[in-house]
Design an enzyme around this catalytic site. Structure first.
Site: not given
Length: 264
Positions: A138, A157
């Site tokens: 990401s 994350y």
């Protein structure tokens, strides 16, 4: 008997993973599709089959030790030519609000699974002298020092995806000259079910099909870092230059003066 290379795709039941399945089926791969939801997997398998792929499905939850072990066993079978580690979960929350029971599961899914599966598939790829390993990370992997309106609480994350980026980039260097390549895909906002479908109506969200197309092109070109929305490689080049400069400037045998001077 098929001559189509076999790709194993995790998180293949929806979103980017499902788009990867259809894209790589169209580009000549047979597939092993892995996710938790067997019914959704079968739907994707049927659509991939219509595009010419022979498809195997495996229901497993990579956030559990048992599910990850089953996936690693399949990856190590010797027939996989391309590993695509796509499965993940946001777990967006300030770290203190993440239940202790969820920490291991989220880290295992987002960070450990790509490493474990790469380790499982590598012996057969190296023995063959060809093939690839891809992980979907990401853009938030690069956001550790940033705060901005609308940016999610993402400590766990972002740390996991940053680990994945560093893992793949370092692995790519380790594999140089072996015939095996490694790619990490770092999308921005994508219009999927991710995080409750929050990005579906965002004007800056890319489609999962566009991400899958970029990933397929990056694999074909043997790119190490793929940012689907990045117009050119200059930003990545500058990042690498900054890393080199930091390593060079910080690798000293004496303490920097700003630390050697006692604080008042």
């Amino acid at each position: 008997m098929t001559n189509r290379p076999l790709a194993l795709i995790t998180g293949a039941s929806s979103g980017i993973g499902a788009a990867m399945a259809l894209t790589f089926a169209e580009r000549g791969h047979d597939l092993v599709l892995l996710a938790r939801r067997r019914d959704r997997l079968q739907e994707v398998a049927t659509r991939a089959g219509e595009r010419g792929a022979a498809v195997e499905t495996l229901a497993a939850d990579l956030s559990t030790p048992e599910g990850l072990a089953a996936a690693a066993e399949r990856a190590a079978a010797g027939d996989v030519r391309l590993l695509i580690s796509n499965a993940g979960a946001s777990g967006y929350a300030p770290l203190q609000n993440v239940p202790a029971a969820d920490l291991d599961a989220l880290w295992r899914l987002n960070a450990t699974a790509p490493v474990t599966l790469a380790h499982a598939v590598l012996p057969s790829l190296l023995a063959r002298g060809e093939g690839g390993i891809m992980a979907v990370a990401s853009l938030l992997a690069f956001s550790g020092g940033l705060s901005a309106p609308g940016m999610p609480a993402r400590t766990l994350y972002a740390a996991a995806k940053s680990a994945t980026v560093t893992f793949v980039r370092t692995l790519a260097g380790e594999l140089a000259g072996s015939g095996v390549h490694a790619t990490v895909v770092c999308p921005g906002q994508v219009a999927t079910e991710w995080s409750g479908g929050a990005n579906r109506n965002r004007p800056d969200a890319m489609t999962p099909e566009e991400v899958a197309t970029a990933a397929a092109v990056a694999v074909a070109r043997r790119e190490t870092v793929c940012v689907p929305g990045l117009a050119g490689p200059e930003a990545l080049d500058r990042l690498q230059e900054a890393e080199r400069a930091l390593l060079a400037a910080g690798s000293r045998s004496s303490l920097a003066e700003r630390y050697a001077t006692a604080a008042p």
